[in-house]
Design a protein around this motif. Structure first.
Motif, mmCIF file in Angstrom:
data_model
loop_
_atom_site.group_PDB
_atom_site.id
_atom_site.type_symbol
_atom_site.label_atom_id
_atom_site.label_comp_id
_atom_site.label_asym_id
_atom_site.label_seq_id
_atom_site.Cartn_x
_atom_site.Cartn_y
_atom_site.Cartn_z
ATOM 1 N N ILE A 1 42.737 54.648 37.220
ATOM 2 C CA ILE A 1 43.164 53.586 38.134
ATOM 3 C C ILE A 1 43.642 52.397 37.309
ATOM 4 C CG2 ILE A 1 42.234 51.901 39.799
ATOM 5 C CD1 ILE A 1 42.334 54.713 40.948
ATOM 6 N N THR A 2 44.755 51.795 37.751
ATOM 7 C CA THR A 2 45.155 50.525 37.151
ATOM 8 C C THR A 2 44.831 49.424 38.151
ATOM 9 O OG1 THR A 2 46.930 51.588 35.926
ATOM 10 C CG2 THR A 2 47.078 49.202 36.182
ATOM 11 N N PHE A 3 43.961 48.525 37.751
ATOM 12 C CA PHE A 3 43.611 47.451 38.691
ATOM 13 C C PHE A 3 43.942 46.093 38.102
ATOM 14 C CE2 PHE A 3 39.897 45.244 37.000
ATOM 15 C CZ PHE A 3 39.366 46.141 36.077
ATOM 16 N N VAL A 4 44.090 45.129 39.001
ATOM 17 C CA VAL A 4 44.338 43.760 38.542
ATOM 18 C C VAL A 4 43.421 42.799 39.304
ATOM 19 C CG1 VAL A 4 46.383 43.608 40.043
ATOM 20 C CG2 VAL A 4 46.084 41.934 38.270
ATOM 21 N N ASP A 5 42.890 41.840 38.572
ATOM 22 C CA ASP A 5 42.123 40.747 39.184
ATOM 23 C C ASP A 5 42.973 39.492 39.022
ATOM 24 O OD1 ASP A 5 40.253 38.891 40.043
ATOM 25 O OD2 ASP A 5 39.064 38.954 38.193
ATOM 26 N N LEU A 6 43.475 38.984 40.153
ATOM 27 C CA LEU A 6 44.394 37.845 40.108
ATOM 28 C C LEU A 6 43.600 36.535 40.136
ATOM 29 C CD1 LEU A 6 46.816 39.331 42.775
ATOM 30 C CD2 LEU A 6 47.315 39.141 40.331
ATOM 31 N N GLY A 7 43.814 35.687 39.153
ATOM 32 C CA GLY A 7 43.065 34.425 39.080
ATOM 33 C C GLY A 7 41.622 34.709 38.704
ATOM 34 N N THR A 8 41.446 35.262 37.523
ATOM 35 C CA THR A 8 40.136 35.820 37.151
ATOM 36 C C THR A 8 39.076 34.767 36.836
ATOM 37 O OG1 THR A 8 39.199 37.636 35.863
ATOM 38 C CG2 THR A 8 40.555 36.068 34.648
ATOM 39 N N GLY A 9 39.480 33.562 36.473
ATOM 40 C CA GLY A 9 38.492 32.506 36.148
ATOM 41 C C GLY A 9 37.624 32.928 34.974
ATOM 42 N N SER A 10 36.316 32.988 35.187
ATOM 43 C CA SER A 10 35.398 33.388 34.100
ATOM 44 C C SER A 10 35.513 34.871 33.778
ATOM 45 C CB SER A 10 33.956 33.090 34.511
ATOM 46 O OG SER A 10 33.610 33.888 35.628
ATOM 47 N N GLY A 11 36.260 35.605 34.589
ATOM 48 C CA GLY A 11 36.444 37.037 34.351
ATOM 49 C C GLY A 11 35.449 37.903 35.102
ATOM 50 N N ALA A 12 34.584 37.274 35.898
ATOM 51 C CA ALA A 12 33.471 38.000 36.514
ATOM 52 C C ALA A 12 33.883 39.328 37.175
ATOM 53 C CB ALA A 12 32.783 37.091 37.534
ATOM 54 N N ILE A 13 34.823 39.260 38.121
ATOM 55 C CA ILE A 13 35.154 40.477 38.885
ATOM 56 C C ILE A 13 35.773 41.531 37.970
ATOM 57 C CG2 ILE A 13 36.442 41.417 40.851
ATOM 58 C CD1 ILE A 13 36.664 38.568 41.961
ATOM 59 N N SER A 14 36.748 41.102 37.166
ATOM 60 C CA SER A 14 37.461 42.092 36.338
ATOM 61 C C SER A 14 36.527 42.731 35.321
ATOM 62 C CB SER A 14 38.659 41.447 35.650
ATOM 63 O OG SER A 14 38.246 40.373 34.843
#
Ligand code: GLN
Length: 289
Positions: free
Chosen positions: A120-133
């Motif tokens: 899967i290629t996923f993107v986290d837009l506006g990651t901030g601290s990176g938590a979700i990604s």
């Protein structure tokens, strides 16, 4: 490093809480700056004859606590650390302190893609601290993740957080606004997630001081009705998502119906509103066609 008797420490703690603030914040400070977890703290009450080892002396801890009480500075910005899911993340005033409700995004994604072997290629837009990604990349080592942020300082923090929490290399960081840095990934994204700024202007003005005076305004304020950034993300998604690719967006408690319509207007199907653990309609998800 500082060694004090448990008795001295417990008296010190009692004194701090009498000045104000709440026990949860004080325990977080003792944990993230002093290095003594809530569990260790509870054990102290049973074994009060022991000595304890702290990362810093009590005066320094007290000065942080006083600052928190006087200016309402969030503990996470004083310590530079935020706990989120099972991650210990560096934070600064360049990034939002990751919220508990956002933790659910990782579980929602896990339910959608049960077969973790899929590429899967996923993107986290506006990651901030990176938590979700970071959480998604760690949970799915075979996936390729991309994290974007408009703020270079935030992206540096996110990248350090990834390195410090793993030895994986399946997450890359791109500087730019929402989809802008992803021109090479047109129609290649299987999943996009975002916790964009979504607070409406009148609500932003009323937010508690610890949020308004310390957290980055551009990570919270979503324009007049809070939907400015959500709209941009949804409208541009079709250029980047694969056919049937997923878009999952966190939104304010009363925005779900509007966000759902935005998805549908932009030719998304299977659009669903999902609740957070407090029963608030917090997420909207859909598939591109
Ligand atoms: N949930 C956050 C808050 O209420 C807002 C996060 C955001 O705007 N993305 O403070």
């Amino acid at each position: 490093m500082c060694i004090v008797s448990a008795e001295t420490f417990l008296l010190w703690k009692e004194k701090q809480i009498l000045k104000g603030g709440d026990d949860k914040s004080l325990s977080l400070l003792i944990d993230s700056v002093g290095g003594l977890s809530k569990k260790d703290l509870n054990l102290l009450k049973i074994k009060s004859e022991t000595n304890i080892r702290l990362n810093t002396d009590l005066d320094l801890l007290e000065s942080f606590w006083d600052k928190h009480l006087k200016f309402s500075t969030p503990i996470q910005y004083l310590s530079g650390i935020s706990y989120w899911r099972d991650l210990k993340l560096e934070v600064s005033c360049n990034v939002l302190i990751p919220r508990p409700e956002t933790e659910l995004i990782v579980d929602i994604v896990s339910k959608i893609f049960k077969n973790k072997a899929e590429n899967i290629t996923f993107v986290d837009l506006g990651t901030g601290s990176g938590a979700i990604s970071i959480a998604l990349a760690l949970a799915n080592p075979k996936w390729n993740g991309i994290a974007t942020d408009i703020n270079k300082n935030a992206l540096e923090i996110a990248s350090r957080n990834f390195t410090n929490n793993s030895n994986q290399s399946n997450l890359k960081f791109y500087n730019g606004n929402w989809w802008d840095p992803l021109k090479n990934f047109k129609r290649k994204i299987d999943l996009a997630v975002a916790n964009p700024p979504y607070i409406p202007r009148n609500i932003y003005k009323e937010l508690p001081i610890e949020v308004r005076n310390f957290e980055p305004k551009n990570a919270l304020l979503g324009g007049e009705d809070g939907l400015d950034h959500i709209k941009k993300i949804i409208q541009n998604a079709p250029s980047y998502l694969k056919e049937k690719g997923f878009l999952l967006i966190e939104n304010h408690f009363d925005q779900s119906t509007k966000v759902k319509h935005l998805f549908i207007e932009n030719r998304f199907t299977n659009v669903e509103i999902l609740k957070d653990l407090s029963g608030i309609e917090r997420f909207t998800i859909g598939r591109y066609k």
